[in-house]
Design a protein around this motif. Structure first.
Motif, PDB file in Angstrom:
ATOM      1  N   LEU A   4       1.047  -1.155   0.183  1.00 48.09           N
ATOM      2  CA  LEU A   4      -0.401  -0.129  -0.071  1.00 48.09           C
ATOM      3  C   LEU A   4       0.693   1.261  -0.228  1.00 48.09           C
ATOM      4  N   GLU A   5       2.196   1.542   0.985  1.00 51.61           N
ATOM      5  CA  GLU A   5       2.586   2.376   0.495  1.00 51.61           C
ATOM      6  C   GLU A   5       3.195   2.549  -0.860  1.00 51.61           C
ATOM      7  N   ARG A   6       3.907   1.248  -1.039  1.00 51.33           N
ATOM      8  CA  ARG A   6       4.345   2.531  -2.623  1.00 51.33           C
ATOM      9  C   ARG A   6       3.236   2.000  -3.488  1.00 51.33           C
ATOM     10  N   ILE A   7       2.166   1.479  -3.737  1.00 53.24           N
ATOM     11  CA  ILE A   7       1.196   2.250  -4.617  1.00 53.24           C
ATOM     12  C   ILE A   7       1.469   4.025  -4.859  1.00 53.24           C
ATOM     13  N   GLU A   8       0.815   4.417  -2.842  1.00 53.85           N
ATOM     14  CA  GLU A   8       0.457   5.341  -2.277  1.00 53.85           C
ATOM     15  C   GLU A   8       2.006   6.609  -2.921  1.00 53.85           C
ATOM     16  N   HIS A   9       3.093   5.842  -2.784  1.00 50.17           N
ATOM     17  CA  HIS A   9       4.427   6.317  -3.185  1.00 50.17           C
ATOM     18  C   HIS A   9       4.345   6.946  -4.702  1.00 50.17           C
ATOM     19  N   LEU A  10       3.455   5.739  -6.042  1.00 50.02           N
ATOM     20  CA  LEU A  10       4.065   5.930  -7.250  1.00 50.02           C
ATOM     21  C   LEU A  10       3.274   6.302  -7.736  1.00 50.02           C
ATOM     22  N   LYS A  11       1.708   6.863  -6.676  1.00 49.10           N
ATOM     23  CA  LYS A  11       0.520   7.604  -6.884  1.00 49.10           C
ATOM     24  C   LYS A  11       0.741   8.753  -6.773  1.00 49.10           C
ATOM     25  N   THR A  12       1.799   9.644  -5.595  1.00 51.10           N
ATOM     26  CA  THR A  12       2.020  10.813  -5.884  1.00 51.10           C
ATOM     27  C   THR A  12       3.495  11.449  -6.538  1.00 51.10           C
ATOM     28  N   HIS A  14       4.982  10.064  -9.469  1.00 46.48           N
ATOM     29  CA  HIS A  14       5.207   9.265 -10.587  1.00 46.48           C
ATOM     30  C   HIS A  14       3.263   9.099 -11.236  1.00 46.48           C
ATOM     31  N   SER A  15       2.909   9.944 -10.655  1.00 46.39           N
ATOM     32  CA  SER A  15       1.418  10.094 -11.158  1.00 46.39           C
ATOM     33  C   SER A  15       1.044  10.311 -12.771  1.00 46.39           C
ATOM     34  N   PRO A  16       2.036  10.604 -13.306  1.00 53.23           N
ATOM     35  CA  PRO A  16       1.959  10.835 -15.137  1.00 53.23           C
ATOM     36  C   PRO A  16       1.924   8.950 -15.336  1.00 53.23           C
ATOM     37  N   THR A  17       3.510   8.405 -14.978  1.00 53.17           N
ATOM     38  CA  THR A  17       4.232   7.059 -15.019  1.00 53.17           C
ATOM     39  C   THR A  17       2.080   6.212 -14.715  1.00 53.17           C
ATOM     40  N   TRP A  18       1.885   6.175 -13.420  1.00 55.88           N
ATOM     41  CA  TRP A  18       0.963   5.663 -12.582  1.00 55.88           C
ATOM     42  C   TRP A  18      -0.337   5.601 -13.447  1.00 55.88           C
ATOM     43  N   SER A  19      -0.796   6.660 -13.861  1.00 59.06           N
ATOM     44  CA  SER A  19      -1.937   6.796 -14.660  1.00 59.06           C
ATOM     45  C   SER A  19      -1.976   5.783 -15.561  1.00 59.06           C
ATOM     46  N   SER A  20      -0.703   6.547 -16.802  1.00 57.69           N
ATOM     47  CA  SER A  20      -0.919   5.581 -17.906  1.00 57.69           C
ATOM     48  C   SER A  20      -1.267   3.800 -18.048  1.00 57.69           C
ATOM     49  N   VAL A  58      -6.269  -4.434  -9.795  1.00 55.93           N
ATOM     50  CA  VAL A  58      -6.025  -3.908 -11.046  1.00 55.93           C
ATOM     51  C   VAL A  58      -4.653  -2.928 -10.818  1.00 55.93           C
ATOM     52  N   ASN A  59      -4.529  -2.173  -9.004  1.00 56.23           N
ATOM     53  CA  ASN A  59      -3.118  -1.516  -8.400  1.00 56.23           C
ATOM     54  C   ASN A  59      -2.193  -2.603  -8.538  1.00 56.23           C
ATOM     55  N   ASN A  60      -2.586  -3.787  -7.491  1.00 54.40           N
ATOM     56  CA  ASN A  60      -1.465  -4.555  -7.452  1.00 54.40           C
ATOM     57  C   ASN A  60      -0.992  -5.133  -8.068  1.00 54.40           C
ATOM     58  N   GLU A  61      -1.194  -5.298 -10.111  1.00 51.21           N
ATOM     59  CA  GLU A  61      -1.047  -5.604 -10.996  1.00 51.21           C
ATOM     60  C   GLU A  61       0.389  -4.461 -11.583  1.00 51.21           C
ATOM     61  N   THR A  62      -0.348  -3.499 -11.641  1.00 51.04           N
ATOM     62  CA  THR A  62       0.487  -1.742 -11.872  1.00 51.04           C
ATOM     63  C   THR A  62       1.091  -1.250 -10.928  1.00 51.04           C
ATOM     64  N   ALA A  63       0.647  -1.857  -9.286  1.00 50.19           N
ATOM     65  CA  ALA A  63       2.351  -1.741  -8.849  1.00 50.19           C
ATOM     66  C   ALA A  63       3.472  -2.068  -9.444  1.00 50.19           C
ATOM     67  N   GLU A  64       3.494  -3.948  -9.596  1.00 50.38           N
ATOM     68  CA  GLU A  64       3.959  -5.002  -9.855  1.00 50.38           C
ATOM     69  C   GLU A  64       4.660  -4.607 -11.165  1.00 50.38           C
ATOM     70  N   ARG A  65       4.058  -3.786 -11.962  1.00 49.04           N
ATOM     71  CA  ARG A  65       4.794  -3.591 -13.668  1.00 49.04           C
ATOM     72  C   ARG A  65       5.539  -2.572 -12.938  1.00 49.04           C
ATOM     73  N   LEU A  66       5.500  -1.497 -12.391  1.00 47.58           N
ATOM     74  CA  LEU A  66       6.353  -0.318 -11.850  1.00 47.58           C
ATOM     75  C   LEU A  66       7.460  -0.530 -11.888  1.00 47.58           C
ATOM     76  N   GLU A  70      10.660   1.556  -9.837  1.00 53.49           N
ATOM     77  CA  GLU A  70      11.426   2.352  -8.469  1.00 53.49           C
ATOM     78  C   GLU A  70      12.258   1.898  -7.970  1.00 53.49           C
ATOM     79  N   SER A  71      12.284   0.476  -8.028  1.00 47.53           N
ATOM     80  CA  SER A  71      14.125  -0.077  -7.957  1.00 47.53           C
ATOM     81  C   SER A  71      15.315   0.930  -8.532  1.00 47.53           C
ATOM     82  N   THR A  72      15.189   1.543 -10.141  1.00 43.48           N
ATOM     83  CA  THR A  72      15.960   2.061 -11.276  1.00 43.48           C
ATOM     84  C   THR A  72      16.360   3.336 -10.258  1.00 43.48           C
ATOM     85  N   ILE A  73      15.491   4.263  -9.788  1.00 44.32           N
ATOM     86  CA  ILE A  73      14.852   5.475  -9.169  1.00 44.32           C
ATOM     87  C   ILE A  73      15.641   5.234  -7.589  1.00 44.32           C
TER      88      ILE A  73
END
Length: 97
Positions: A4-12, A14-20, A58-66, A70-73
């Motif tokens: 959940l923290e990872r999802i929230e971090h990505l949403k806040t 990296h929002s364009p990448t998260w949204s697409s 959907v959120n879990n799969e999106t976080a998994e794909r991103l 996250e590791s690169t950053i």
């Protein structure tokens, strides 16, 4: 960092990448469903937008794909932390291992 923290971090942060990416995953999951949603109800477009179970998948799969993003950053942040000013030398790929 938990899921959940990872999802929230990505949403806040990296929002364009998260949204697409989320939109692509949503469409893929929606197309995979037959007549019924994963929760057992009739899979209409309105239901999928509001279904907690479907959106959680959907959120879990999106976080998994991103995860790679996250590791690169994180690696980049570690490299900037180990700058020549702090260590007296430039970081190398061995420092990241």
């Amino acid at each position: 960092m938990n899921k959940l923290e990872r999802i929230e971090h990505l949403k806040t942060h990296h929002s364009p990448t998260w949204s697409s990416t989320r939109r692509k995953v949503f469409d893929e999951f929606s197309d995979k469903q037959t007549m019924f949603c994963c929760c057992g109800k009739l899979a209409t477009g309105l239901h999928e937008q509001n279904c907690r179970k479907f959106n959680s998948k959907v959120n879990n799969e999106t976080a998994e794909r991103l995860k790679d993003l996250e590791s690169t950053i994180e690696k980049y942040d570690r490299m900037s932390f180990m700058s020549s000013e702090a260590t007296g030398r430039y970081p190398t790929s061995k420092d990241l291992e």
